[in-house]
Design a protein around this motif. Structure first.
Motif, PDB file in Angstrom:
ATOM      1  N   LEU A  16       0.828  -1.207   0.000  1.00  0.00           N
ATOM      2  CA  LEU A  16       0.000   0.000   0.000  1.00  0.00           C
ATOM      3  C   LEU A  16       0.862   1.256   0.000  1.00  0.00           C
ATOM      4  CD1 LEU A  16      -2.859  -1.057   2.438  1.00  0.00           C
ATOM      5  CD2 LEU A  16      -3.116  -0.413   0.038  1.00  0.00           C
ATOM      6  N   TYR A  24      -1.402   5.523  -7.115  1.00  0.00           N
ATOM      7  CA  TYR A  24      -2.508   4.640  -7.487  1.00  0.00           C
ATOM      8  C   TYR A  24      -3.605   4.697  -6.429  1.00  0.00           C
ATOM      9  CZ  TYR A  24      -0.188   2.465 -11.472  1.00  0.00           C
ATOM     10  OH  TYR A  24       0.393   2.242 -12.691  1.00  0.00           O
ATOM     11  N   VAL A  25      -3.234   4.884  -5.174  1.00  0.00           N
ATOM     12  CA  VAL A  25      -4.211   5.036  -4.102  1.00  0.00           C
ATOM     13  C   VAL A  25      -3.814   6.224  -3.223  1.00  0.00           C
ATOM     14  CG1 VAL A  25      -4.784   2.572  -4.047  1.00  0.00           C
ATOM     15  CG2 VAL A  25      -2.997   3.458  -2.545  1.00  0.00           C
ATOM     16  N   GLU A  26      -4.802   6.730  -2.460  1.00  0.00           N
ATOM     17  CA  GLU A  26      -4.568   7.800  -1.502  1.00  0.00           C
ATOM     18  C   GLU A  26      -4.895   7.294  -0.104  1.00  0.00           C
ATOM     19  OE1 GLU A  26      -6.998  11.066  -2.636  1.00  0.00           O
ATOM     20  OE2 GLU A  26      -5.812  11.558  -4.429  1.00  0.00           O
ATOM     21  N   HIS A  27      -4.142   7.769   0.861  1.00  0.00           N
ATOM     22  CA  HIS A  27      -4.356   7.360   2.244  1.00  0.00           C
ATOM     23  C   HIS A  27      -4.963   8.515   3.017  1.00  0.00           C
ATOM     24  CE1 HIS A  27      -2.576   5.760   6.277  1.00  0.00           C
ATOM     25  NE2 HIS A  27      -3.851   5.460   6.129  1.00  0.00           N
ATOM     26  N   TYR A  34      -8.221   3.838   2.623  1.00  0.00           N
ATOM     27  CA  TYR A  34      -7.578   4.071   1.337  1.00  0.00           C
ATOM     28  C   TYR A  34      -8.654   4.234   0.273  1.00  0.00           C
ATOM     29  CZ  TYR A  34      -3.199   2.582   3.502  1.00  0.00           C
ATOM     30  OH  TYR A  34      -2.084   2.486   4.309  1.00  0.00           O
ATOM     31  N   ARG A  35      -8.373   5.067  -0.704  1.00  0.00           N
ATOM     32  CA  ARG A  35      -9.296   5.299  -1.814  1.00  0.00           C
ATOM     33  C   ARG A  35      -8.497   5.421  -3.104  1.00  0.00           C
ATOM     34  NH1 ARG A  35      -9.703  10.094   1.314  1.00  0.00           N
ATOM     35  NH2 ARG A  35      -8.522  11.839   0.385  1.00  0.00           N
ATOM     36  N   PRO A  36      -9.147   5.274  -4.271  1.00  0.00           N
ATOM     37  CA  PRO A  36      -8.420   5.381  -5.542  1.00  0.00           C
ATOM     38  C   PRO A  36      -7.684   6.713  -5.665  1.00  0.00           C
ATOM     39  CG  PRO A  36     -10.611   4.503  -5.913  1.00  0.00           C
ATOM     40  CD  PRO A  36     -10.568   4.947  -4.478  1.00  0.00           C
TER      41      PRO A  36
END
Length: 219
Positions: A16, A24-27, A34-36
Motif C-alpha cells: 500500500l 494509485y491510491v490515496e491514504h 484508502y481510496r483510488p
C-alpha cells in the motif's frame, strides 16, 4: 485488503505504501482508509470515454507485439498530454515495461505526435498557444514553429517517432488508429530500447503497424 488476500500485514502495508507513492491510491490520515488515487482515477475516466477503443483493439496490440516482439501501447490524446490505455509487453529480452495509466507530454511522444498531426496547425496552436513548448525529458523545450514542421513530416510519412525524448534509453514509433470515417481516434505505439531502434527498424515497424491497424495480414 489483508483479509481478502493471503498477504501478511507487513507485506500488505508495504504494498500500500508503494501504491500511495505511485499515486494509485490515496491514504486518508483521519479515517485511515484508502481510496483510488490520481492514476486510477485517470485510468477509469479514460477507459470510460474510450471503452469502444479499449475493447475492440486489444487484438491489434497482440498481433503487433507478436510481429515485432516489442511492447505495444494503445494511447489517447488529452491535449498537451497523452494517456496510455492498454499495453501488451514484448517477448524480447529487455523489452519496455507497459505504461498503462501513465501520462506523458504529447509533443515528446511518438503517439502524441501522430495524433497531433491529425489536427490542423490552427488546432495545434490552440493546444500550444505559446511559441515555446515546454516539457519532455529534462524539462527541455522546443520552438512551436519547429514542432509544427515536425508534424508536417509526420503527416507526409504517416508515422511519428520518439528517439529518447521521454526516457533516454527508449525509442518508439506510432501510427494512428482510424475510425470508419478516417479520423484518428487513438494511436498504436511500439516501444523498444534505443539500441534496437535504428532508422530501418522504425520504418519496418511503422509499416507493420500501419498494415495491422488496417486489418491486413502480414506475410
Amino acid at each position: 485488503m489483508q483479509s481478502r488476500s493471503s498477504l501478511s500485514r507487513s507485506t500488505a502495508h508495504r504494498l500500500l505504501k508503494r501504491l500511495v507513492h505511485a499515486e494509485y491510491v490515496e491514504h486518508d490520515l483521519v479515517t485511515r482508509s484508502y481510496r483510488p488515487g490520481r492514476v486510477l482515477t485517470e485510468i477509469g475516466a479514460a477507459l470510460s470515454r474510450d471503452a469502444h477503443v479499449h475493447e475492440t483493439d486489444r487484438a491489434v496490440l497482440q498481433r503487433l507485439a507478436a510481429a515485432t516482439k516489442e511492447t505495444v501501447h494503445l494511447v489517447a490524446l488529452r491535449a498537451t498530454n497523452v494517456i496510455f490505455l492498454d499495453s501488451v509487453e514484448g517477448s524480447q529480452m529487455g523489452s519496455a515495461i507497459g505504461r498503462v495509466g501513465r501520462t506523458l507530454p504529447s509533443h515528446a511522444t511518438a503517439a502524441g505526435k501522430v495524433l497531433l498531426a491529425a489536427l490542423t496547425d490552427a488546432e495545434v496552436k490552440a493546444i500550444y498557444p505559446v511559441e515555446l513548448i515546454r516539457g519532455g525529458r529534462g524539462h527541455s523545450s522546443v520552438p512551436r514553429v519547429d514542432f509544427l514542421a515536425e508534424l508536417e513530416l509526420v503527416r507526409a510519412r504517416g508515422y511519428a517517432t520518439n528517439d529518447g525524448e521521454t526516457e533516454p534509453d527508449v525509442s518508439a514509433v506510432a501510427v494512428p488508429l482510424l475510425d470508419r470515417f478516417g479520423f484518428a481516434r487513438a494511436a498504436v505505439s511500439v516501444t523498444a530500447p534505443r539500441s534496437r531502434a535504428s532508422d530501418a527498424w522504425m520504418r519496418k515497424t511503422a509499416l507493420h503497424a500501419a498494415r495491422i491497424t488496417a486489418g491486413e495480414t502480414l506475410s
